[in-house]
Each structure stands twice: as structure tokens, then as C-alpha cells.
Design a protein around this motif. Structure first.
Motif, PDB file in Angstrom:
ATOM      1  N   VAL A   1      -2.477   3.661  -0.546  1.00 39.96           N
ATOM      2  CA  VAL A   1      -1.977   2.518  -0.931  1.00 39.96           C
ATOM      3  C   VAL A   1      -1.550   1.540   0.209  1.00 39.96           C
ATOM      4  CG1 VAL A   1      -0.002   1.476  -2.257  1.00 39.96           C
ATOM      5  CG2 VAL A   1      -1.294   3.505  -3.207  1.00 39.96           C
TER       6      VAL A   1
ATOM      7  N   SER B   1       1.795  -2.912   2.590  1.00 40.12           N
ATOM      8  CA  SER B   1       2.380  -4.286   2.398  1.00 40.12           C
ATOM      9  C   SER B   1       2.953  -4.511   1.189  1.00 40.12           C
ATOM     10  CB  SER B   1       1.156  -5.170   2.613  1.00 40.12           C
ATOM     11  OG  SER B   1       0.147  -4.953   1.819  1.00 40.12           O
ATOM     12  N   GLN B   2       2.772  -3.401   0.262  1.00 36.76           N
ATOM     13  CA  GLN B   2       3.147  -3.514  -1.158  1.00 36.76           C
ATOM     14  C   GLN B   2       4.865  -3.322  -1.229  1.00 36.76           C
ATOM     15  OE1 GLN B   2       0.418  -1.914  -3.767  1.00 36.76           O
ATOM     16  NE2 GLN B   2      -1.142  -3.202  -3.114  1.00 36.76           N
ATOM     17  N   TYR B   3       5.321  -2.499  -0.221  1.00 35.93           N
ATOM     18  CA  TYR B   3       6.610  -2.292  -0.346  1.00 35.93           C
ATOM     19  C   TYR B   3       7.651  -2.865   1.008  1.00 35.93           C
ATOM     20  CZ  TYR B   3       4.370   1.185  -3.205  1.00 35.93           C
ATOM     21  OH  TYR B   3       3.625   1.737  -4.253  1.00 35.93           O
TER      22      TYR B   3
ATOM     23  N   GLN C   1      -1.700   3.355   6.291  1.00 33.66           N
ATOM     24  CA  GLN C   1      -1.385   3.322   4.894  1.00 33.66           C
ATOM     25  C   GLN C   1      -0.676   4.220   4.243  1.00 33.66           C
ATOM     26  OE1 GLN C   1      -5.171   2.606   2.933  1.00 33.66           O
ATOM     27  NE2 GLN C   1      -6.061   4.057   4.194  1.00 33.66           N
TER      28      GLN C   1
ATOM     29  N   LEU D   1       8.199  -2.657 -11.271  1.00 32.82           N
ATOM     30  CA  LEU D   1       6.978  -2.611 -10.640  1.00 32.82           C
ATOM     31  C   LEU D   1       6.250  -1.157 -10.982  1.00 32.82           C
ATOM     32  CD1 LEU D   1       7.759  -4.084  -6.947  1.00 32.82           C
ATOM     33  CD2 LEU D   1       7.020  -5.220  -9.095  1.00 32.82           C
TER      34      LEU D   1
ATOM     35  N   ARG E   1       2.114  -0.530 -10.853  1.00 28.23           N
ATOM     36  CA  ARG E   1       1.726   0.561  -9.800  1.00 28.23           C
ATOM     37  C   ARG E   1       0.860   1.788 -10.468  1.00 28.23           C
ATOM     38  NH1 ARG E   1       7.006  -0.025  -6.292  1.00 28.23           N
ATOM     39  NH2 ARG E   1       6.360  -1.694  -4.812  1.00 28.23           N
TER      40      ARG E   1
END
Ligand SMILES: Cc1cc2nc3c(=O)[nH]c(=O)nc-3n(C[C@H](O)[C@H](O)[C@H](O)COP(=O)(O)O)c2cc1C
Length: 174
Positions: free
Chosen positions: A126, A129-131, A143, A157, A161
Motif C-alpha cells: 500500500v 502517501s495514503q497515511y 511502501q 476510512l 481501505r
């Protein structure tokens, strides 16, 4: 994906178990078994070619702490005994990206590194950038090695997710 998924998780009774159940629903109850890691041995994983392993992080020191051993502490010696040949793994980890921003989902990275050294095939990475976090042992090759879930500060979220990760795994699993 044609073969049943084994979802092994711990600890029980908290957020990790709750997320494990929601993941099982995402695959469909008939397509995924839910098994507490604390009552499992490495050989119990042999029933499955597709496996999801779930953990939470309650401080790195807990691995070595002198206290009653449970869940992943108990299973830790077993991680090295798993027969990795022919199996595909995915990991998820519960954590808190605000209070523990510098150790976000560390346990997932600790487990992954032992598995990778044994030649495990791990899918479902994952993007970081999503955290929002500052550091994590679970970041491997830039990652997250698996899916971080923050039920403490980002519970809104979690459904999305889980859903998008499960869809990706359905494509990647045998
Ligand atoms: C004592 C304690 C230490 C924690 N340490 C960490 C940590 O180092 N990194 C992290 O991401 N989350 C940490 N957390 C947050 C938990 O991982 C998070 O609340 C998780 O959802 C708990 O899942 P569980 O209910 O299945 O144990 C800690 C929580 C507690 C209570």
C-alpha cells in the motif's frame, strides 16, 4: 481467486479481530476462514495457499517483554517454521498514526521481515502517501508491506481501505 483464504489474526477481542471479520465479509464467508493466531501452529497454515495475517502494534518492546505471552508473541517462533513454498501472503496491521506516529504499525514490519528472510511471497503493498505518520518498520521498499488500519483516528476510512485492498487481493490470490 478460486481457493479459500485463511485469515489468521491476533489479538482477539479488539480492533484487529473486528477488522479481520470485516475482511472475511469482503471475501464472503464461504471464501475465507477466520482463525485466531494464538491457537495456531505453522502447520495450520498449510491448509491454505492464500493467507492473510493480521496483527496490532502495542509497542515494539512487547516482543521481548517479560510478561504473559499471547497471540503473536506465542506464534513468533512459528513464523520461521512456516512452509512458504507455493503460498501467497498479505498482511494487515492495526495501529495509531497520531499517538504512535513514529512507530506506526511497526509489528506488521517486524513480522514481514522475518517472513521475507524466509522467502515468503507477500502481496498487497500500500502506498505511504495514503497515511500521515513519521516512521514505520512496516515501510519496506518505500511502501507499506501490507494494509495499515487506524481505527483510533481514521475509522471513517476503514471500510474503503478494506474494500479496495480485498478487491486487489482477489486478483492477486490463486
Ligand atoms: C500501550 C499501547 C501501545 C501502542 N503502541 C503502538 C505503536 O507502537 N504503534 C502503533 O501504530 N499503534 C500503537 N498502539 C495503538 C494500537 O495498535 C491500536 O489501538 C490498535 O487498533 C489496537 O488493536 P487491538 O484492539 O486489536 O489490540 C498502541 C496502543 C496501546 C494501548
Amino acid at each position: 481467486m478460486k481457493k479459500k483464504v485463511g485469515i489468521f489474526y491476533g489479538p482477539t477481542g479488539g480492533k484487529t479481530e473486528n477488522v479481520a471479520q470485516r475482511l472475511q465479509q469482503a471475501f464472503g464467508q464461504d471464501n475465507a476462514d477466520l482463525i485466531p493466531i494464538k491457537s495456531s501452529k505453522a502447520s495450520d497454515l498449510d491448509k491454505y495457499e492464500n493467507l492473510i495475517l493480521g496483527c496490532s502494534t502495542i509497542g515494539k518492546e512487547t516482543w521481548d517483554a517479560d510478561r504473559t505471552k499471547e497471540d503473536w508473541d506465542l506464534f513468533r517462533p512459528e513464523i520461521e517454521k512456516i512452509n512458504y513454498a507455493g503460498k501467497t501472503f498479505a498482511l494487515f496491521g492495526l495501529g495509531d498514526s497520531v499517538t504512535y506516529a513514529a512507530n506506526f504499525v511497526d509489528a506488521m514490519g517486524v513480522i514481514a521481515n522475518i517472513m521475507l528472510a524466509k522467502g515468503a511471497k507477500i502481496v498487497g503493498q500500500v502506498p505511504t502517501s495514503q497515511y500521515n505518520f513519521t516512521d514505520s518498520e512496516a515501510v519496506i521498499d518505500n511502501q507499506f508491506i501490507g494494509l495499515p488500519i487506524d481505527e483510533d483516528f481514521e475509522p471513517d476510512l476503514t471500510d474503503q481501505r478494506i474494500a479496495s485492498w480485498a478487491e486487489e487481493l482477489k486478483r492477486l490470490f490463486a
